[in-house]
Design a protein around this motif. Structure first.
Motif, PDB file in Angstrom:
ATOM      1  N   LEU A   5      71.846  80.574  14.090  1.00 36.26           N
ATOM      2  CA  LEU A   5      72.943  79.992  14.869  1.00 36.26           C
ATOM      3  C   LEU A   5      73.476  80.925  15.957  1.00 36.26           C
ATOM      4  CD1 LEU A   5      74.872  78.153  12.003  1.00 36.26           C
ATOM      5  CD2 LEU A   5      73.561  77.115  13.866  1.00 36.26           C
ATOM      6  N   ALA A   6      72.697  81.919  16.342  1.00 35.04           N
ATOM      7  CA  ALA A   6      73.129  82.854  17.383  1.00 35.04           C
ATOM      8  C   ALA A   6      73.490  82.097  18.649  1.00 35.04           C
ATOM      9  CB  ALA A   6      72.036  83.875  17.667  1.00 35.04           C
ATOM     10  N   GLY A   7      74.680  82.370  19.171  1.00 32.46           N
ATOM     11  CA  GLY A   7      75.116  81.740  20.412  1.00 32.46           C
ATOM     12  C   GLY A   7      75.717  80.359  20.273  1.00 32.46           C
ATOM     13  N   VAL A   8      75.768  79.816  19.059  1.00 31.45           N
ATOM     14  CA  VAL A   8      76.320  78.476  18.834  1.00 31.45           C
ATOM     15  C   VAL A   8      77.779  78.600  18.406  1.00 31.45           C
ATOM     16  CG1 VAL A   8      76.144  76.335  17.497  1.00 31.45           C
ATOM     17  CG2 VAL A   8      74.057  77.559  18.171  1.00 31.45           C
ATOM     18  N   THR A   9      78.658  77.870  19.095  1.00 32.00           N
ATOM     19  CA  THR A   9      80.072  77.847  18.727  1.00 32.00           C
ATOM     20  C   THR A   9      80.317  76.667  17.801  1.00 32.00           C
ATOM     21  OG1 THR A   9      80.680  78.836  20.838  1.00 32.00           O
ATOM     22  CG2 THR A   9      82.428  77.721  19.612  1.00 32.00           C
ATOM     23  N   ILE A  10      80.896  76.940  16.646  1.00 33.96           N
ATOM     24  CA  ILE A  10      81.165  75.913  15.638  1.00 33.96           C
ATOM     25  C   ILE A  10      82.644  75.958  15.273  1.00 33.96           C
ATOM     26  CG2 ILE A  10      80.671  75.093  13.296  1.00 33.96           C
ATOM     27  CD1 ILE A  10      77.917  76.395  13.546  1.00 33.96           C
ATOM     28  N   ALA A  11      83.258  74.789  15.209  1.00 35.62           N
ATOM     29  CA  ALA A  11      84.642  74.677  14.743  1.00 35.62           C
ATOM     30  C   ALA A  11      84.632  74.120  13.325  1.00 35.62           C
ATOM     31  CB  ALA A  11      85.441  73.761  15.661  1.00 35.62           C
ATOM     32  N   VAL A  12      85.360  74.760  12.442  1.00 35.47           N
ATOM     33  CA  VAL A  12      85.542  74.275  11.075  1.00 35.47           C
ATOM     34  C   VAL A  12      86.956  73.728  10.984  1.00 35.47           C
ATOM     35  CG1 VAL A  12      85.731  74.958   8.654  1.00 35.47           C
ATOM     36  CG2 VAL A  12      83.877  75.876  10.076  1.00 35.47           C
ATOM     37  N   VAL A  13      87.076  72.476  10.532  1.00 32.95           N
ATOM     38  CA  VAL A  13      88.371  71.823  10.407  1.00 32.95           C
ATOM     39  C   VAL A  13      88.568  71.418   8.948  1.00 32.95           C
ATOM     40  CG1 VAL A  13      89.851  69.913  11.133  1.00 32.95           C
ATOM     41  CG2 VAL A  13      88.243  70.954  12.780  1.00 32.95           C
ATOM     42  N   ALA A  41      76.712  82.145  14.066  1.00 26.08           N
ATOM     43  CA  ALA A  41      77.599  81.303  14.879  1.00 26.08           C
ATOM     44  C   ALA A  41      78.900  82.011  15.214  1.00 26.08           C
ATOM     45  CB  ALA A  41      77.909  79.995  14.150  1.00 26.08           C
ATOM     46  N   GLU A  42      79.485  81.599  16.320  1.00 28.73           N
ATOM     47  CA  GLU A  42      80.862  81.967  16.647  1.00 28.73           C
ATOM     48  C   GLU A  42      81.709  80.839  16.075  1.00 28.73           C
ATOM     49  OE1 GLU A  42      81.415  82.735  20.836  1.00 28.73           O
ATOM     50  OE2 GLU A  42      79.368  83.502  20.972  1.00 28.73           O
ATOM     51  N   VAL A  43      82.587  81.146  15.138  1.00 30.98           N
ATOM     52  CA  VAL A  43      83.275  80.104  14.382  1.00 30.98           C
ATOM     53  C   VAL A  43      84.782  80.194  14.566  1.00 30.98           C
ATOM     54  CG1 VAL A  43      83.507  79.005  12.121  1.00 30.98           C
ATOM     55  CG2 VAL A  43      81.425  80.283  12.663  1.00 30.98           C
ATOM     56  N   THR A  44      85.394  79.029  14.816  1.00 31.54           N
ATOM     57  CA  THR A  44      86.850  78.907  14.822  1.00 31.54           C
ATOM     58  C   THR A  44      87.238  78.058  13.625  1.00 31.54           C
ATOM     59  OG1 THR A  44      86.862  76.908  16.184  1.00 31.54           O
ATOM     60  CG2 THR A  44      86.937  79.037  17.352  1.00 31.54           C
ATOM     61  N   ARG A  45      88.505  78.149  13.243  1.00 31.26           N
ATOM     62  CA  ARG A  45      88.955  77.408  12.057  1.00 31.26           C
ATOM     63  C   ARG A  45      90.328  76.819  12.312  1.00 31.26           C
ATOM     64  NH1 ARG A  45      91.439  80.305   7.197  1.00 31.26           N
ATOM     65  NH2 ARG A  45      91.969  78.556   5.863  1.00 31.26           N
ATOM     66  N   SER A  46      90.520  75.586  11.851  1.00 26.56           N
ATOM     67  CA  SER A  46      91.841  74.974  11.899  1.00 26.56           C
ATOM     68  C   SER A  46      92.067  74.191  10.612  1.00 26.56           C
ATOM     69  CB  SER A  46      91.995  74.070  13.126  1.00 26.56           C
ATOM     70  OG  SER A  46      91.052  73.022  13.104  1.00 26.56           O
ATOM     71  N   LEU A  47      93.323  73.856  10.388  1.00 33.80           N
ATOM     72  CA  LEU A  47      93.744  73.182   9.164  1.00 33.80           C
ATOM     73  C   LEU A  47      94.706  72.084   9.556  1.00 33.80           C
ATOM     74  CD1 LEU A  47      93.937  73.250   6.029  1.00 33.80           C
ATOM     75  CD2 LEU A  47      95.636  75.046   6.289  1.00 33.80           C
ATOM     76  N   VAL A  48      94.411  70.843   9.146  1.00 37.87           N
ATOM     77  CA  VAL A  48      95.265  69.706   9.477  1.00 37.87           C
ATOM     78  C   VAL A  48      95.508  68.858   8.238  1.00 37.87           C
ATOM     79  CG1 VAL A  48      94.502  69.595  11.893  1.00 37.87           C
ATOM     80  CG2 VAL A  48      93.308  68.243  10.160  1.00 37.87           C
ATOM     81  N   PRO A  49      96.616  68.113   8.230  1.00 39.33           N
ATOM     82  CA  PRO A  49      96.859  67.194   7.112  1.00 39.33           C
ATOM     83  C   PRO A  49      95.968  65.955   7.215  1.00 39.33           C
ATOM     84  CG  PRO A  49      98.624  67.032   8.712  1.00 39.33           C
ATOM     85  CD  PRO A  49      97.726  68.143   9.176  1.00 39.33           C
ATOM     86  N   ASP A  50      95.944  65.195   6.146  1.00 41.68           N
ATOM     87  CA  ASP A  50      95.183  63.943   6.097  1.00 41.68           C
ATOM     88  C   ASP A  50      95.897  62.889   6.942  1.00 41.68           C
ATOM     89  OD1 ASP A  50      92.996  64.191   3.795  1.00 41.68           O
ATOM     90  OD2 ASP A  50      94.781  65.247   3.102  1.00 41.68           O
ATOM     91  N   ASP A  51      95.665  62.942   8.229  1.00 45.10           N
ATOM     92  CA  ASP A  51      96.299  62.026   9.171  1.00 45.10           C
ATOM     93  C   ASP A  51      95.306  61.761  10.297  1.00 45.10           C
ATOM     94  OD1 ASP A  51      98.943  60.844  10.401  1.00 45.10           O
ATOM     95  OD2 ASP A  51      98.012  62.073  11.980  1.00 45.10           O
ATOM     96  N   VAL A  52      95.013  60.488  10.548  1.00 45.73           N
ATOM     97  CA  VAL A  52      93.983  60.137  11.524  1.00 45.73           C
ATOM     98  C   VAL A  52      94.246  60.786  12.881  1.00 45.73           C
ATOM     99  CG1 VAL A  52      92.970  58.227  12.856  1.00 45.73           C
ATOM    100  CG2 VAL A  52      93.271  57.995  10.387  1.00 45.73           C
ATOM    101  N   ALA A  53      95.468  60.679  13.385  1.00 48.94           N
ATOM    102  CA  ALA A  53      95.773  61.221  14.711  1.00 48.94           C
ATOM    103  C   ALA A  53      95.599  62.738  14.754  1.00 48.94           C
ATOM    104  CB  ALA A  53      97.188  60.839  15.132  1.00 48.94           C
ATOM    105  N   GLU A  54      96.040  63.443  13.717  1.00 45.88           N
ATOM    106  CA  GLU A  54      95.921  64.903  13.706  1.00 45.88           C
ATOM    107  C   GLU A  54      94.472  65.350  13.560  1.00 45.88           C
ATOM    108  OE1 GLU A  54      98.731  67.552  12.321  1.00 45.88           O
ATOM    109  OE2 GLU A  54     100.240  66.028  11.862  1.00 45.88           O
ATOM    110  N   VAL A  70      81.141  70.582  15.063  1.00 52.65           N
ATOM    111  CA  VAL A  70      82.403  70.596  14.337  1.00 52.65           C
ATOM    112  C   VAL A  70      82.081  70.159  12.914  1.00 52.65           C
ATOM    113  CG1 VAL A  70      84.757  69.719  14.180  1.00 52.65           C
ATOM    114  CG2 VAL A  70      83.656  69.943  16.430  1.00 52.65           C
ATOM    115  N   VAL A  71      82.449  70.984  11.952  1.00 51.83           N
ATOM    116  CA  VAL A  71      82.228  70.671  10.548  1.00 51.83           C
ATOM    117  C   VAL A  71      83.592  70.509   9.906  1.00 51.83           C
ATOM    118  CG1 VAL A  71      81.215  71.416   8.368  1.00 51.83           C
ATOM    119  CG2 VAL A  71      80.079  71.994  10.537  1.00 51.83           C
ATOM    120  N   THR A  72      83.843  69.317   9.368  1.00 53.18           N
ATOM    121  CA  THR A  72      85.094  69.089   8.655  1.00 53.18           C
ATOM    122  C   THR A  72      84.846  69.229   7.163  1.00 53.18           C
ATOM    123  OG1 THR A  72      84.843  66.688   8.352  1.00 53.18           O
ATOM    124  CG2 THR A  72      85.839  67.443  10.431  1.00 53.18           C
ATOM    125  N   THR A  73      85.888  69.569   6.435  1.00 49.47           N
ATOM    126  CA  THR A  73      85.818  69.626   4.986  1.00 49.47           C
ATOM    127  C   THR A  73      87.080  68.981   4.434  1.00 49.47           C
ATOM    128  OG1 THR A  73      85.687  71.059   3.022  1.00 49.47           O
ATOM    129  CG2 THR A  73      86.642  72.040   5.023  1.00 49.47           C
TER     130      THR A  73
END
Length: 165
Positions: A5-13, A41-54, A70-73
């Motif tokens: 994954l060298a050079g790939v930017t991935i967001a984890v939500v 990978a270059e990875v960022t991380r965010s955390l949101v509540p169970d809300d469609v809009a967020e 973007v990988v959600t969990t």
């Protein structure tokens, strides 16, 4: 040989009411960040509540910021607040049903409850597009998915960039 994954930017939500409120530690988000970063990978991380809009806002923001995947969990089950697939679906120009099918097959021998996972995967519109994959919020499911995700993400991003099969 360079990391897959060298050079790939991935967001984890991470999608979790309790983790977003600070009443439960987020375990799967950091696990994904660590393992995807270890794959280069270059990875960022965010955390949101169970809300469609967020959730949708987090996904759109990650793609707008340049994430190629973007990988959600979390939020993929059948509980009333599990709405990650509903937030994801409108953002997908093309679905990739084989990814969630593969992930469920990998764990079907462990528990039939994998059949209740409603996670989606697909590619956003625009150029070059980004891959979005919904994972369950369980550590076991995320660990299992990490056995195949780095290679799948690398291959999908290469194809989105015009690479050969």
């Amino acid at each position: 040989m360079s990391p897959v994954l060298a050079g790939v930017t991935i967001a984890v939500v991470t999608v979790s009411d309790r983790s977003a409120a600070g009443t439960r530690d987020d375990v799967t988000g950091p696990l994904l960040v660590d393992r995807l970063a270890a794959a280069g990978a270059e990875v960022t991380r965010s955390l949101v509540p169970d809300d469609v809009a967020e959730i949708r806002h987090a996904l759109e923001g990650a793609v707008a910021a340049g994430a190629r995947a973007v990988v959600t969990t979390g939020g993929t089950g059948v509980a009333p607040r599990d709405v990650t697939p509903e937030a994801t679906a409108p953002l997908l120009a093309r679905t990739l049903p084989g990814i969630p099918e593969l992930l469920r097959q990998r764990d079907a021998h462990l528990t039939p409850a994998v059949a209740l996972s409603r996670g989606l995967a697909g590619v956003t519109g625009g150029s070059p597009g980004a891959l979005i994959i919904n994972l369950p919020g369980s550590v076991r499911a995320v660990e299992s998915a990490l056995g195949v995700l780095p290679g799948l993400i690398a291959h999908a991003v290469a194809q989105l960039d015009g690479g050969d099969h």
